[in-house]
Design an enzyme around this catalytic site. Structure first.
Site, short mmCIF file in Angstrom:
data_model
loop_
_atom_site.label_atom_id
_atom_site.label_comp_id
_atom_site.label_asym_id
_atom_site.label_seq_id
_atom_site.Cartn_x
_atom_site.Cartn_y
_atom_site.Cartn_z
N TYR A 55 0.82 -1.21 0.00
CA TYR A 55 0.00 0.00 0.00
C TYR A 55 0.85 1.26 0.00
O TYR A 55 0.38 2.32 -0.41
CB TYR A 55 -1.00 -0.03 1.17
CG TYR A 55 -2.22 -0.81 0.77
CD1 TYR A 55 -3.21 -0.23 -0.01
CD2 TYR A 55 -2.34 -2.16 1.08
CE1 TYR A 55 -4.32 -0.95 -0.44
CE2 TYR A 55 -3.45 -2.89 0.66
CZ TYR A 55 -4.43 -2.27 -0.10
OH TYR A 55 -5.52 -3.00 -0.54
N HIS A 75 -5.16 -2.31 7.02
CA HIS A 75 -4.58 -3.36 6.20
C HIS A 75 -3.61 -4.25 6.99
O HIS A 75 -2.94 -5.10 6.41
CB HIS A 75 -3.88 -2.76 4.99
CG HIS A 75 -4.83 -2.21 3.98
ND1 HIS A 75 -5.69 -3.02 3.27
CD2 HIS A 75 -5.08 -0.93 3.57
CE1 HIS A 75 -6.43 -2.26 2.47
NE2 HIS A 75 -6.08 -1.00 2.64
#
Length: 768
Positions: free
Chosen positions: A294, A447
């Site tokens: 990410y 996440h």
């Protein structure tokens, strides 16, 4: 104190105006604009386009160098072929209806990419064909946007209009703002007014005002939203909108009990907007707390918006913010990749994502252009084989042409986590062809996975001991619309899916984000100055109540053997008796074991929840107290895992895939060592790469382990000592101080009637 944004660069305007009459006229306009800071000075801004990613000076220099910069010329030619084909095919702006991977989703995604590229071609080639393509596309969007409802797919916590989630709408605006900047002067004033009134301003308001839950977070989603609003604000010279992008939409009314289904959080303390997202998730070393997958995704809005701010608002000094953390993040991200350039799988991550992605092409170019011309980045750009068609890409192309390129030397490195660098870290140990990534970080926002003190191992870029990654087939419509699958929560995030310790078949922090996000592991040792012995060690005190985990991983490189090997020591100390499981996710085909096991005719499901429901038990054995050894083959290389056991330990051969009716999980193997009814537990093992097989000559070389035996010779609160005996008789003793990591501390320990003295927290002693 907030930074003050100056609406109009008066001196730049006056510099271009020679007539005293026009100067007087411009001054009147400037005074008028100051009365309303959000009003765009059309006359002055007309002289300032393009100015976000491409600049007027950049365009001149690019045109002057065309034909002499191979990497730039090839990138330009490739883009021209792509856009010419799109123009030939015609424009399509469908009514949105699909999830990721569906036709309308992919069409709108392609549209914003094509507009950005076409805008750049217009500036570089001075061909109005490309400007007209962008203009016509934008007016098609301006026709439908005022009446578009929210997207019909309901899964997202913040639904978009063009896409199923606001995140993708923000993607659209980030790229489209660049296209608009490039064709700004091609458009008539009335056309610009129409686009801004009917499309751009409502679009920015929808992302920010109407979706504060999306916009006012610390998360990669909000970074995209902030950059989208900010980029368009710069393109339109709308400083009130820019303030919103930098500091968040402060008038938002948010239910204090509101949570989003993505597990993130909303700032309610005034820390929101782009600058908050720049400060909070990055450590001083440039590590992004959500993980490299990410970080790669967020690097584009972070860096592209920073580039635009540097070009249009240099007084903000955005690249100097937090000790130049954005520039540090580029090199940190490259260090978080394996020998093939693929990013390590920390937290949610798809295998195969690498620095060859378009976001990293942009990141490398921007990092070089604004980061003092780091010549090592040029070698990454050369591997990527392309550059961005802008000022930064030109700088890289010139650097390569001028021979400034230096190899990017990836070394062992520890990257801290947390805004102040005090929330654990990631340790990357590189020894020979081996790369070991050891995770002892904060949770990683929404996440994050519940895998404190987990590790993965790579050999020349091949994953040997794996992290599963995410349970998602990104942008593949057949699998859940390309979105996260339910197995991401029930399997991929759970502790048993990783190479780390599980207590009582329960994930760390009970598998609950609200608990896990409060804690981080603690750095203990990271020593990489001696290539013969590199050590990373960390502790975790909160994963389980009244239990401390301490894991030390070392790579040992001995000139007598072709390859280094890994020593892994996992200690658990608790106030209560527990069951401890330590899984080992090897990849490859089993060649041999040194123990007898019973294979089940029908595999059994290993457990009921916390990921155990997705594991089959295929075979098992009971340890006799001797070392167990697993030998396997992967990509024509032999590997061996050797582990210390206690009598009565259970050895489980498992396989992923139980309770998976839609075949969403990969059916991959694991070996689990289980200790029952112990307060304290010690797991010690080695992993080695030791031989090769040639399918052409059909010969195996060094197919068997070099390690004869490993033995725990001391284990106390203060010290742990492990003896490693090789087949050739060589013996090494590794000792670590479990309570004192001071590098100047003198230690003295007697092991098997022999006294050992050393300085620092650990040592490797050659016994024979």
């Amino acid at each position: 104190m907030e930074l003050v944004i100056i609406s109009n660069n008066n001196m730049e305007v006056l510099k271009h105006i020679k007539s005293s009459f026009l100067i007087a006229l411009v001054i009147v306009i400037i005074v008028s604009c100051k009365e309303n800071d959000s009003t765009k000075n059309i006359e002055s801004s007309k002289l300032e386009h393009p100015s976000l990613i491409l600049t007027q000076q950049g365009v001149k220099e690019i045109r002057a160098n065309l034909g002499s910069l191979p990497i730039f010329d090839e990138s330009l030619a490739e883009t021209k072929v792509e856009i010419d084909a799109e123009i030939e095919n015609g424009i399509e702006v469908p009514i949105p209806k699909d999830y990721s991977g569906g036709y309308t989703h992919e069409r709108h995604k392609k549209n914003f990419l094509m507009m950005q590229k076409a805008g750049v071609l217009y500036q570089i080639l001075d061909d109005e064909t490309y400007a007209k393509y962008v203009k016509d596309m934008l007016f098609e969007y301006a026709k439908i946007y005022p009446t578009l409802p929210v997207h019909p797919k309901p899964r997202s916590y913040a639904r978009g209009k063009l896409f199923w989630q606001c995140l993708n709408d923000a993607n659209w605006l980030v790229y489209t703002s660049q296209a608009y900047d490039c064709i700004y002067d091609f458009l008539a004033e009335a056309e610009r007014n129409t686009l801004e009134k009917d499309l751009f301003k409502p679009f920015a308001d929808f992302i920010s005002k109407e979706n504060p839950k999306f916009f006012n977070r610390v998360h990669n989603h909000s970074t995209w939203g902030n950059a989208a609003v900010g980029m368009m604000a710069l393109a339109m010279d709308d400083d009130s909108l820019l303030q919103r992008a930098l500091y968040g939409y402060k008038e938002a009314k948010i239910d204090p009990n509101l949570k989003d289904d993505d597990g993130g959080y909303i700032n309610r303390d005034g820390k929101m907007g782009f600058l908050a997202n720049l400060y909070e998730p990055f450590s001083p070393d440039g590590y992004f707390t959500e993980g490299p997958y990410y970080q790669r995704y967020a690097s584009y809005p972070f860096l592209i918006f920073a580039q635009a701010l540097q070009n249009k608002k240099p007084e903000l000094k955005v690249f100097q913010y937090k000790d130049s953390v954005l520039l540090k993040s580029v090199t940190a991200l490259i260090n978080l990749s394996d020998a093939n350039g693929e990013f390590f799988l920390l937290n949610d991550a798809q295998k195969g994502m690498s620095y060859y992605s378009r976001s990293l092409v942009s990141a490398v170019d921007i990092g070089y252009h604004f980061g003092g011309n780091n010549s090592e980045l040029l070698s990454i750009a050369e591997k990527q084989g392309k550059v961005t068609l802008d000022d930064a890409g030109l700088a890289v192309a010139l650097g390569i042409k001028e021979g400034k390129l230096q190899p990017f030397n990836k070394k062992s490195i520890e990257l801290s986590d947390g805004p102040n660098g005090d929330q654990g870290a990631v340790g990357i140990v590189r020894s020979g062809d081996l790369e070991l990534v050891y995770k002892y970080t904060a949770h990683g926002l929404s996440h994050g996975h519940f895998d404190k003190l987990s590790y993965a191992l790579f050999d020349e870029g091949d994953e040997v001991v794996q992290d599963y990654g995410l349970a998602r087939f990104v942008n593949i419509e057949q699998k859940g619309g390309g979105n996260y699958l339910k197995e991401n929560k029930t399997w991929a995030k759970q502790t048993i899916a990783h190479n780390t310790l599980v207590q009582n078949e329960t994930s760390h922090f009970k598998g609950k984000y609200d608990i896990g996000s409060k804690y981080h592991s603690e750095k203990y040792i990271f020593r990489a100055e001696n290539i013969s012995l590199q050590v990373a060690s960390a502790k975790e005190n909160n994963a389980y109540p009244s239990t401390q985990l301490h894991r030390t991983i070392a790579t040992i490189k001995d000139e007598d053997y072709n390859n280094p090997y890994v020593l892994d020591i996992m200690r658990a100390t608790s106030e209560t008796s527990n069951q401890y499981d330590l899984p080992f996710y090897y990849i490859g085909q089993i060649m041999q074991t040194n123990f007898e096991y019973s294979k089940l005719d029908v595999p059994e499901v290993l457990g009921k929840n916390h990921g155990y429901q997705h594991l089959y038990k295929e075979a098992s054995a009971i340890a006799d107290g001797n070392n167990v050894k697993l030998n396997w083959l992967l990509n024509n290389k032999f590997y061996s895992y050797t582990a210390v056991t206690s009598k009565g330990d259970e050895i489980i051969f498992g396989r992923i895939g139980a309770n998976d009716p839609e075949f969403n999980l990969r059916n991959e193997p694991t070996l689990i060592l289980r200790k029952k009814d112990n307060k304290d537990a010690l797991f010690v093992s080695t992993v080695e790469s030791h031989g090769t097989y040639s399918p052409v000559s059909e010969s195996a070389v060094n197919a068997y382990s070099n390690i004869k035996n490993i033995l725990v010779v001391h284990n106390s609160t203060e010290y742990t000592g492990v003896e490693i005996e090789m087949n050739d008789g060589k013996q090494n003793l590794f000792i670590i101080s479990n309570e004192n990591a001071n590098t100047d501390k003198e230690h003295n320990l007697t092991v098997e009637n022999e006294n050992h003295q050393w300085k620092g927290p650990c040592t490797l002693i050659n016994l024979k």
